[in-house]
Design a protein around this motif. Sequence first.
Motif, PDB file in Angstrom:
ATOM      1  N   LEU A  30      39.106  39.888  47.737  1.00 39.03           N
ATOM      2  CA  LEU A  30      37.814  40.196  47.128  1.00 39.03           C
ATOM      3  C   LEU A  30      36.698  39.452  47.845  1.00 39.03           C
ATOM      4  CD1 LEU A  30      38.368  40.212  43.247  1.00 39.03           C
ATOM      5  CD2 LEU A  30      37.567  42.102  44.668  1.00 39.03           C
ATOM      6  N   ASP A  31      35.542  40.056  47.881  1.00 40.20           N
ATOM      7  CA  ASP A  31      34.383  39.454  48.529  1.00 40.20           C
ATOM      8  C   ASP A  31      33.977  38.186  47.788  1.00 40.20           C
ATOM      9  OD1 ASP A  31      32.037  38.841  49.782  1.00 40.20           O
ATOM     10  OD2 ASP A  31      30.943  40.620  49.106  1.00 40.20           O
ATOM     11  N   GLU A  32      34.185  37.018  48.421  1.00 40.40           N
ATOM     12  CA  GLU A  32      33.884  35.738  47.774  1.00 40.40           C
ATOM     13  C   GLU A  32      32.383  35.577  47.535  1.00 40.40           C
ATOM     14  OE1 GLU A  32      35.911  33.657  46.493  1.00 40.40           O
ATOM     15  OE2 GLU A  32      37.749  34.635  47.176  1.00 40.40           O
ATOM     16  N   GLU A  33      31.571  36.045  48.479  1.00 39.49           N
ATOM     17  CA  GLU A  33      30.125  35.924  48.303  1.00 39.49           C
ATOM     18  C   GLU A  33      29.649  36.778  47.131  1.00 39.49           C
ATOM     19  OE1 GLU A  33      27.968  36.707  51.826  1.00 39.49           O
ATOM     20  OE2 GLU A  33      28.875  35.060  52.972  1.00 39.49           O
ATOM     21  N   LEU A  54      31.474  37.669  44.593  1.00 44.49           N
ATOM     22  CA  LEU A  54      31.994  37.040  43.386  1.00 44.49           C
ATOM     23  C   LEU A  54      31.119  35.850  42.973  1.00 44.49           C
ATOM     24  CD1 LEU A  54      34.383  37.302  41.422  1.00 44.49           C
ATOM     25  CD2 LEU A  54      35.627  35.674  42.862  1.00 44.49           C
ATOM     26  N   PHE A  55      30.724  35.047  43.961  1.00 46.60           N
ATOM     27  CA  PHE A  55      29.869  33.890  43.674  1.00 46.60           C
ATOM     28  C   PHE A  55      28.517  34.346  43.129  1.00 46.60           C
ATOM     29  CE2 PHE A  55      26.493  31.005  45.047  1.00 46.60           C
ATOM     30  CZ  PHE A  55      26.911  29.819  44.435  1.00 46.60           C
ATOM     31  N   TYR A  56      27.969  35.397  43.713  1.00 41.23           N
ATOM     32  CA  TYR A  56      26.668  35.904  43.262  1.00 41.23           C
ATOM     33  C   TYR A  56      26.734  36.311  41.793  1.00 41.23           C
ATOM     34  CZ  TYR A  56      22.592  38.931  42.813  1.00 41.23           C
ATOM     35  OH  TYR A  56      21.433  39.518  42.380  1.00 41.23           O
ATOM     36  N   LEU A  57      27.759  37.076  41.428  1.00 39.35           N
ATOM     37  CA  LEU A  57      27.875  37.520  40.045  1.00 39.35           C
ATOM     38  C   LEU A  57      28.121  36.346  39.099  1.00 39.35           C
ATOM     39  CD1 LEU A  57      30.028  40.751  40.582  1.00 39.35           C
ATOM     40  CD2 LEU A  57      27.609  40.638  40.003  1.00 39.35           C
ATOM     41  N   ARG A  58      28.943  35.394  39.529  1.00 43.15           N
ATOM     42  CA  ARG A  58      29.219  34.217  38.693  1.00 43.15           C
ATOM     43  C   ARG A  58      27.946  33.401  38.475  1.00 43.15           C
ATOM     44  NH1 ARG A  58      31.703  32.564  35.781  1.00 43.15           N
ATOM     45  NH2 ARG A  58      32.997  30.808  36.422  1.00 43.15           N
ATOM     46  N   SER A  59      27.097  33.351  39.499  1.00 44.87           N
ATOM     47  CA  SER A  59      25.858  32.571  39.385  1.00 44.87           C
ATOM     48  C   SER A  59      24.858  33.221  38.434  1.00 44.87           C
ATOM     49  CB  SER A  59      25.214  32.395  40.760  1.00 44.87           C
ATOM     50  OG  SER A  59      24.735  33.630  41.259  1.00 44.87           O
ATOM     51  N   LYS A  86      35.265  40.100  38.790  1.00 50.28           N
ATOM     52  CA  LYS A  86      36.332  40.731  39.581  1.00 50.28           C
ATOM     53  C   LYS A  86      36.429  42.222  39.262  1.00 50.28           C
ATOM     54  CE  LYS A  86      39.427  36.773  40.354  1.00 50.28           C
ATOM     55  NZ  LYS A  86      40.776  36.243  40.089  1.00 50.28           N
ATOM     56  N   SER A  87      36.361  42.534  37.970  1.00 54.25           N
ATOM     57  CA  SER A  87      36.455  43.929  37.560  1.00 54.25           C
ATOM     58  C   SER A  87      35.319  44.757  38.149  1.00 54.25           C
ATOM     59  CB  SER A  87      36.449  44.021  36.034  1.00 54.25           C
ATOM     60  OG  SER A  87      36.544  45.353  35.610  1.00 54.25           O
ATOM     61  N   LEU A  88      34.109  44.220  38.135  1.00 57.03           N
ATOM     62  CA  LEU A  88      32.960  44.938  38.694  1.00 57.03           C
ATOM     63  C   LEU A  88      33.128  45.175  40.186  1.00 57.03           C
ATOM     64  CD1 LEU A  88      30.025  43.142  36.810  1.00 57.03           C
ATOM     65  CD2 LEU A  88      30.741  45.520  36.518  1.00 57.03           C
ATOM     66  N   LEU A  89      33.598  44.161  40.904  1.00 52.59           N
ATOM     67  CA  LEU A  89      33.763  44.299  42.352  1.00 52.59           C
ATOM     68  C   LEU A  89      34.860  45.318  42.687  1.00 52.59           C
ATOM     69  CD1 LEU A  89      33.428  40.581  43.539  1.00 52.59           C
ATOM     70  CD2 LEU A  89      31.786  42.437  43.876  1.00 52.59           C
ATOM     71  N   LEU A  90      35.947  45.291  41.933  1.00 45.18           N
ATOM     72  CA  LEU A  90      37.027  46.243  42.199  1.00 45.18           C
ATOM     73  C   LEU A  90      36.607  47.661  41.841  1.00 45.18           C
ATOM     74  CD1 LEU A  90      40.122  44.201  40.963  1.00 45.18           C
ATOM     75  CD2 LEU A  90      39.537  44.773  43.314  1.00 45.18           C
ATOM     76  N   HIS A  91      35.852  47.802  40.771  1.00 45.98           N
ATOM     77  CA  HIS A  91      35.367  49.138  40.405  1.00 45.98           C
ATOM     78  C   HIS A  91      34.401  49.662  41.472  1.00 45.98           C
ATOM     79  CE1 HIS A  91      33.591  52.379  37.992  1.00 45.98           C
ATOM     80  NE2 HIS A  91      34.708  52.322  37.284  1.00 45.98           N
ATOM     81  N   ALA A  92      33.561  48.770  42.000  1.00 49.10           N
ATOM     82  CA  ALA A  92      32.648  49.181  43.078  1.00 49.10           C
ATOM     83  C   ALA A  92      33.420  49.584  44.325  1.00 49.10           C
ATOM     84  CB  ALA A  92      31.683  48.036  43.399  1.00 49.10           C
ATOM     85  N   PHE A  93      34.539  48.907  44.574  1.00 48.42           N
ATOM     86  CA  PHE A  93      35.393  49.242  45.713  1.00 48.42           C
ATOM     87  C   PHE A  93      35.965  50.650  45.568  1.00 48.42           C
ATOM     88  CE2 PHE A  93      39.759  49.183  47.513  1.00 48.42           C
ATOM     89  CZ  PHE A  93      39.457  48.941  48.853  1.00 48.42           C
ATOM     90  N   ALA A  94      36.267  51.030  44.332  1.00 46.15           N
ATOM     91  CA  ALA A  94      36.923  52.323  44.100  1.00 46.15           C
ATOM     92  C   ALA A  94      35.946  53.473  43.899  1.00 46.15           C
ATOM     93  CB  ALA A  94      37.826  52.225  42.863  1.00 46.15           C
ATOM     94  N   VAL A  95      34.673  53.174  43.669  1.00 44.79           N
ATOM     95  CA  VAL A  95      33.764  54.204  43.171  1.00 44.79           C
ATOM     96  C   VAL A  95      33.534  55.331  44.164  1.00 44.79           C
ATOM     97  CG1 VAL A  95      31.598  53.124  43.962  1.00 44.79           C
ATOM     98  CG2 VAL A  95      31.613  54.521  41.873  1.00 44.79           C
ATOM     99  N   ASP A  96      33.573  55.049  45.469  1.00 49.30           N
ATOM    100  CA  ASP A  96      33.310  56.140  46.410  1.00 49.30           C
ATOM    101  C   ASP A  96      34.466  57.138  46.473  1.00 49.30           C
ATOM    102  OD1 ASP A  96      34.846  54.224  47.588  1.00 49.30           O
ATOM    103  OD2 ASP A  96      33.839  54.253  49.530  1.00 49.30           O
ATOM    104  N   ILE A  97      35.657  56.738  45.998  1.00 46.82           N
ATOM    105  CA  ILE A  97      36.740  57.712  45.845  1.00 46.82           C
ATOM    106  C   ILE A  97      36.565  58.483  44.545  1.00 46.82           C
ATOM    107  CG2 ILE A  97      39.228  58.066  45.734  1.00 46.82           C
ATOM    108  CD1 ILE A  97      38.292  57.035  48.416  1.00 46.82           C
ATOM    109  N   LEU A  98      36.212  57.780  43.485  1.00 49.67           N
ATOM    110  CA  LEU A  98      36.000  58.440  42.198  1.00 49.67           C
ATOM    111  C   LEU A  98      34.911  59.510  42.294  1.00 49.67           C
ATOM    112  CD1 LEU A  98      36.172  55.436  39.717  1.00 49.67           C
ATOM    113  CD2 LEU A  98      37.821  57.291  39.959  1.00 49.67           C
TER     114      LEU A  98
END
Length: 436
Positions: free
Chosen positions: A380-383, A385-390, A399-411
């Motif tokens: 997962l993109d650490e930067e 993840l850090f941005y969202l945590r901040s 994590k869920s948001l980043l993974l969903h964003a990873f999948a969205v262009d297939i959806l």
Amino acid sequence: MDTLATIQKQFDLLQQAQPVSSLHAIREQAYQAFTQMGIPTSRHEEWKYTRISGVLNREYHVAPAGMTASLDLASFRQHALPGFEEASRLVFVNGLYAPELSVIRSQGLSIQPLEDAAAGAQKDLVARHLGHSRHYLQDGINALSTALLQGAVFVQVGKGCQLDHPLHVYHITDNRAGAVLAQPRSLFYVAERSYLRVMEHFITLGEPGSFTNQVLEMVVCEGARVEHYKIQLEGPSSNLVSTTHFHQTGKSFVHTVTLTLGEGLVRNNLNLVMDAEGCEAHLYGLYFQRGEGHVDNHTVVDNARPNCFSNELYKGVLDGHATGVFNGKIFVRQDAQKTNAYQSNKNILLSETASVNTKPQLEIFADDVKCSHGCTVGRLDEEGLFYLRSRGISQETAKSLLLHAFAVDILEQVQDADLRAFIDQKIEERLEIELI
């Protein structure tokens, strides 16, 4: 009785029961090929990372021809896809066509037993196109599907027919009375200037480990458009080899999306043969695996004629001890000048024990083409993840948001809004479980 003995017994019964069938010689030839090639092992290059011999080293039950479906319509409804009431449907139970659960809602769509088509007006189409996938899948598993061919169907979309209802295809493997060897088989013929949207759904009932070896071969004629979706949500006890083979015999358009969200062993073969000038195809795949799950996507795009275009994107997320395989091949034949072909595979590993083997390939024999391929495997993109945590977002939600964003262009490639919402919900459920 082990699996090989079961296969031999079933083949003998089929040949004795239908000695004058038009499919008799086809089964005989396929069985000889199966006995020569056998069940693939890790020494077979195309099966190097998917060990299937152990799965077949057990006793399976094969449903006899003409057997009535083991579930009624009320039970079937519990597993139906969105839009069930408005869609045509084709149902297989334990590998056999179940006409009592199937229905046609669109004029221009016909479904009949393959045996009837092979002996009737469509016999030339069946003889010409049935088994075309064997030229690209030279292994015992594909041969086995033809050797034990029974309960199969021939689906035809009439010339110029723009079907106003999608076709849902259900592959139901019912293990409740014991482990099943199921081999649903279908041959589709999409005639000139017609349109078809088809959704395949794989369902396993019961706990004992089943083995489903499914083959769909589709002929796409001049001016036809096909949307195809494959939805795999089976549990950890299931074992599935699923083959989809498109043969574009005229200038046509194919859009296919494979969505693998189950937990068992899955091998997907997707072949696309561009056998006419000016064909276009888009191939997308998304797989989420966890636990001991294994998914293997093998794709072939064969550019046999000039001026064809294909775009392929597969994405995967693997957690736990899950394993993934992507093997994509693009062939550009010598006469296929002006070909544009693109291929990409991207993966995210959520644990130290998850793994993926990815191998995109190009074989180009023409000199005036545009082709590219690539793959990535990472965390997962650490930067991000850090941005969202901040911003005060919890670790799990980020994590869920980043993974969903990873999948969205297939959806976004799922054109049917109800189906897209259904798959989106399944992904959200999967992410909540994985991130606990």
